[in-house]
Design an enzyme around this catalytic site. Structure first.
Site, PDB file in Angstrom:
ATOM      1  N   ALA A 223       0.832  -1.208   0.000  1.00 24.71           N
ATOM      2  CA  ALA A 223       0.000   0.000   0.000  1.00 24.71           C
ATOM      3  C   ALA A 223       0.862   1.251   0.000  1.00 24.71           C
ATOM      4  CB  ALA A 223      -0.935   0.000   1.206  1.00 24.71           C
ATOM      5  N   TYR A 224       1.897   1.256   0.818  1.00 25.14           N
ATOM      6  CA  TYR A 224       2.808   2.399   0.864  1.00 25.14           C
ATOM      7  C   TYR A 224       3.463   2.608  -0.498  1.00 25.14           C
ATOM      8  CZ  TYR A 224       6.867   5.239   2.143  1.00 25.14           C
ATOM      9  OH  TYR A 224       7.820   6.229   2.207  1.00 25.14           O
TER      10      TYR A 224
END
Length: 339
Positions: A223-224
Site C-alpha cells: 500500500a505504501y
C-alpha cells in the site's frame, strides 16, 4: 489570473490592401501570445512580454514573478523528525526561514524550542495534512508569520509502521497510509498552488516520493509503495494543469531522498534481505539533506521554472554500491547487524 500582452498582429496581404477580419486578428494574437508565454516560461520570467498578475474566478492565468533571492521562506510538512527535520535544519543553516508542522503539538513545541536555541526565532504549528481545514489554517499561519512561501516541501507520509503482506494489513492501517500519502498530498498541493499563484514571487512545490515510485514491487508494504508510485503521476499531472491554465509563476517538482535511516525504515529491518539493502543503500537523514537542500535552493536562485526531479539515490549510485558489496563486501553491518 489574467495576462495582458502587447502584440502587433501583422498579416501578409495579397491584392488590394484590406483590413484583416476580426477573427483573423484574434487568431494571430492568440498564437503569438502562446509563443511569448512559452518564451517567458523558458527564460524564467524574462522576455518582452508584459504580464499583469490578476485573479479571476476561473482560477487560471499567468503570474508575473518578482525575482527570487535568498533567504527563502520554506514550509515543510512532517518536519518534526526524520528527513523533514533534517531538511529544516539544513535550510536554517543556509539562512532561510522555515515553518515547522506536524500532527503532534508536543513534537512541534519541542522542535521549535530546540531550533530556537540554535537558530533564533522559529515558527511551528499543528497540521494534519489529511484535513483540508488544517491545511488552509497552515497557509494562513505561514502568511501571518512569513508573508509568503517560496518553497513548499510535501514530506508528511506514513506507513502506519506496518510491514505485512496486504492480506494481513488492517483497514485502519490502509486508511492511515492512503489518506496521509495520497489524500494529504493532494490537499497540500491544492492549497500550496492557490497560495503561490497569487504571490509576486510565485513559488516552488516539491513532492517527496519513496519506495515504489520507480515502479518496482514493494512486498510487505504494498500500500505504501502504491501511494508513492502515485506521487510521480500527480506531480506530472499538476505540471500539465499549470501549463494548461497558463500559470507560469508556480512549478511542482519531484524530490527523491532514496532510502533514509528513519524510524519508519528501520522498523522494517526484520528480515535478512531488508537488513542487507538498508546497509547497502540507506543513508542518515542529515547526509541526504546535505545533498538535497542545495539542489532545491538552486532552482529559485537560477530563476528556473522548469520541472525538476532531484534524486539522492540515482540508479548509477545504487548499482555501484551493490557491485561494491558483492565484490568487496562493502557496507556490511553498516547500520544493522545482518544475520
Amino acid at each position: 489570473m489574467a495576462a495582458t500582452f502587447t502584440v502587433a498582429a501583422r498579416l501578409p496581404l495579397r491584392g488590394p490592401a484590406r483590413a484583416p477580419s476580426r477573427p483573423a486578428v484574434a487568431a494571430v494574437t492568440r498564437l503569438r501570445s502562446r509563443q511569448e508565454r512559452r518564451g517567458l516560461a523558458a527564460t524564467g520570467g524574462r522576455g518582452p512580454a508584459r504580464v499583469r498578475a490578476e485573479t479571476f474566478s476561473g482560477g487560471g492565468g499567468v503570474g508575473r514573478r518578482d525575482p527570487m533571492a535568498p533567504p527563502y521562506n520554506v514550509l515543510i510538512t512532517g518536519s518534526t523528525k526524520g528527513i523533514g527535520y533534517a531538511l529544516a535544519r539544513k535550510f536554517l543553516e543556509a539562512g532561510d526561514n522555515v515553518i515547522i508542522c506536524s500532527r503532534s503539538a508536543q513534537k512541534v513545541e519541542s522542535v521549535v524550542g530546540d531550533l530556537k536555541e540554535e537558530y533564533g526565532e522559529q515558527h511551528g504549528t499543528v497540521c494534519d495534512v489529511r484535513n483540508g481545514k488544517d491545511v488552509k489554517a497552515l497557509v494562513e499561519f505561514a502568511r501571518d508569520k512569513l508573508k509568503h512561501i517560496d518553497i513548499w516541501i510535501n514530506n508528511a507520509g506514513s506507513n502506519a509502521y506496518t510491514y505485512k503482506p496486504l492480506v494481513e494489513t488492517s483497514d485502519e492501517a490502509l486508511m492511515e497510509i492512503i489518506t496521509t500519502n495520497t489524500l494529504g498530498l493532494m490537499i497540500c498541493c491544492r492549497e500550496a498552488i492557490n497560495m503561490m499563484r497569487n504571490q509576486p514571487r510565485g513559488g516552488h512545490i516539491f513532492n517527496l516520493d519513496g519506495a515504489g515510485s520507480d515502479g518496482r514491487p514493494t512486498p510487505r508494504f504494498a500500500a505504501y509503495g502504491a501511494t508513492k508510485r502515485s506521487v510521480v503521476h500527480l506531480t506530472k499531472s499538476l505540471q500539465a494543469e499549470l501549463q494548461m491554465n497558463e500559470v507560469n509563476n508556480v512549478m511542482v517538482h519531484n524530490l527523491s531522498p532514496g532510502m533514509v535511516t528513519t524510524d519508519l525504515l528501520m522498523s522494517g529491518a526484520t528480515t535478512k534481505q531488508a537488513k542487507i539493502f538498508i546497509n547497502i543503500l540507506a543513508e542518515p537523514p542529515d547526509v541526504v539533506a546535505d545533498y538535497l537542500v542545495p539542489n532545491v535552493r538552486e532552482i529559485p536562485t537560477k530563476q528556473s521554472m522548469k520541472p525538476t526531479y532531484i534524486r539522492f539515490l540515482t540508479g548509477l549510485k545504487a548499482y555501484s554500491r551493490i557491485f561494491s558489496r558483492l565484490a568487496f563486501g562493502a557496507r556490511r553491518n553498516k547500520y544493522v547487524t545482518e544475520d
